[in-house]
Design a protein around this motif. Structure first.
Motif, mmCIF file in Angstrom:
data_model
loop_
_atom_site.group_PDB
_atom_site.id
_atom_site.type_symbol
_atom_site.label_atom_id
_atom_site.label_comp_id
_atom_site.label_asym_id
_atom_site.label_seq_id
_atom_site.Cartn_x
_atom_site.Cartn_y
_atom_site.Cartn_z
ATOM 1 N N GLU A 49 0.955 -1.306 0.037
ATOM 2 C CA GLU A 49 0.132 -0.091 -0.023
ATOM 3 C C GLU A 49 0.815 1.231 -0.027
ATOM 4 O O GLU A 49 0.577 2.233 -0.812
ATOM 5 C CB GLU A 49 -0.925 0.048 1.400
ATOM 6 C CG GLU A 49 -2.151 -1.056 1.405
ATOM 7 C CD GLU A 49 -3.097 -1.078 0.112
ATOM 8 O OE1 GLU A 49 -2.921 -0.093 -0.668
ATOM 9 O OE2 GLU A 49 -4.027 -1.612 0.098
ATOM 10 N N ASN A 53 1.147 3.943 -3.138
ATOM 11 C CA ASN A 53 0.978 5.345 -2.672
ATOM 12 C C ASN A 53 2.103 6.461 -3.330
ATOM 13 O O ASN A 53 1.825 7.222 -3.979
ATOM 14 C CB ASN A 53 0.531 5.605 -1.237
ATOM 15 C CG ASN A 53 -0.860 5.300 -0.852
ATOM 16 O OD1 ASN A 53 -1.456 4.836 -1.804
ATOM 17 N ND2 ASN A 53 -0.985 5.496 0.414
ATOM 18 N N HIS A 57 0.633 8.674 -6.122
ATOM 19 C CA HIS A 57 0.825 10.042 -5.502
ATOM 20 C C HIS A 57 1.789 10.937 -5.358
ATOM 21 O O HIS A 57 1.682 11.895 -5.144
ATOM 22 C CB HIS A 57 0.034 10.047 -3.929
ATOM 23 C CG HIS A 57 -1.264 9.074 -3.889
ATOM 24 N ND1 HIS A 57 -2.418 9.767 -4.439
ATOM 25 C CD2 HIS A 57 -1.244 8.116 -3.283
ATOM 26 C CE1 HIS A 57 -3.450 8.870 -4.250
ATOM 27 N NE2 HIS A 57 -2.946 7.690 -3.534
ATOM 28 N N GLY A 111 -5.941 2.478 1.402
ATOM 29 C CA GLY A 111 -4.263 2.214 1.518
ATOM 30 C C GLY A 111 -3.907 2.486 2.833
ATOM 31 O O GLY A 111 -3.205 1.552 3.589
HETATM 32 MG MG LIG Z 1 -3.174 4.060 -1.488
#
Ligand SMILES: [Mg+2]
Ligand SMILES: Nc1ncnc2c1ncn2[C@@H]1O[C@H](COP(=O)(O)OP(=O)(O)OP(=O)(O)O)[C@@H](O)[C@H]1O
Lengths: 141, 109
Positions: A49, A53, A57, A111
């Motif tokens: 997770e 990310n 992101h 997440g």
């Molecule tokens: Mg995530």
């Protein structure tokens, strides 16, 4: 105390087809080291997770996994945009993932909650414009 | 029940047969990857219509027994190739997720 075993990974920020590779490799390494399956599962999920990310992101980052006698530490570090409101980001269902990412099955906002649930402790150090540093620990005993 | 026995019993079409002697101990249905990651249990058959490459890593890390694609979904060939390399079983079926789960329940409950 003996020197920790360490694995280092550079997580590519623009390759979705290989996203999760570092976590899959860590799973393999932990198996070879004879770590218990429940522990491997916790580390795998928490790390995946965090890795995803960083890809979605933050445009990628660095991951380090350290194995001590009593615990496994997962260090994640990126130079992405940072998280504006960490409490909000930790809530189930909160996501800023764009539509093209959601169509791949990401963006449920689960997440970070998974990272908290599957690690024994998590600290998130993040600020807008400064990137994000996360430390997760899974206890071995 | 083993993955291979379930596949045969319900005429699942094999896309990647990597470890079909794996035992199925439960079922999880879902398309949102971090729900699957957080809630599926080791040994589950994972029923989904999500077919992009990321399902392989999720299946591996969540340690599911197999992926069953519902509604006749077929992934890109590279997904099947990667799954085979990573030891992940993938099957597809024309049945809906509900029909597949109901069928699996006969073997598991
Ligand atoms: Mg995530
Ligand atoms: N490394 C990061 N850098 C910047 N923002 C982040 C980072 N990690 C998480 N975030 C922010 O926190 C939000 C919540 O993250 P979380 O992992 O819980 O959900 P998600 O990634 O959006 O969806 P999911 O994980 O369910 O696929 C993200 O949508 C994003 O806004």
């Amino acid at each position: 105390m003996s020197e920790a075993v360490r694995f280092h990974f550079t997580v590519d920020g623009d390759d979705f087809t290989s996203a999760g590779q570092a976590s899959v490799q860590v799973k393999k390494n932990l198996r070879t080291l004879g770590i218990a399956p429940e522990i491997i599962r916790k580390v795998s999920i928490a790390m995946y997770e965090g890795e995803i990310n960083m890809v979605i992101h933050a445009g990628g980052g660095e991951a380090d996994v350290l194995i001590f006698e009593d615990r496994i530490e997962i260090h994640l570090c990126d130079n992405g945009p940072g998280i504006a409101n960490i409490d909000l980001a930790m809530q189930e269902g909160f996501s800023t993932a764009p539509d093209n990412i959601r169509s791949l099955g990401f963006g449920a906002g689960m997440g970070l909650p998974n990272m908290k649930r599957y690690s024994d402790s998590i600290t998130i150090d993040s600020a807008l414009g400064k990137g994000t540093k996360i430390l997760m620990t899974v206890n071995l005993s | 029940m083993k993955v291979c026995d379930v596949a045969e019993k319900f005429s699942l079409k094999p896309l990647s047969v990597a470890d079909s002697s794996r035992e199925i101990t439960g079922v999880y249905i879902g398309d949102l990857l971090s729900w699957v990651m957080g809630r599926a249990e080791s040994g589950d058959a994972w029923i989904t219509i999500m077919s992009n490459i990321n399902i392989v890593a999720v299946a591996s890390l969540a340690d599911v027994a197999c992926i069953i694609l519902a509604e006749g979904v077929v992934p890109d060939e590279n997904v099947c190739i990667t799954a085979l390399q990573k030891g992940i079983n993938i099957y597809t079926s024309d049945k809906t997720a509900y029909e597949l789960a109901a069928a699996l329940a006969q073997c598991l409950l």
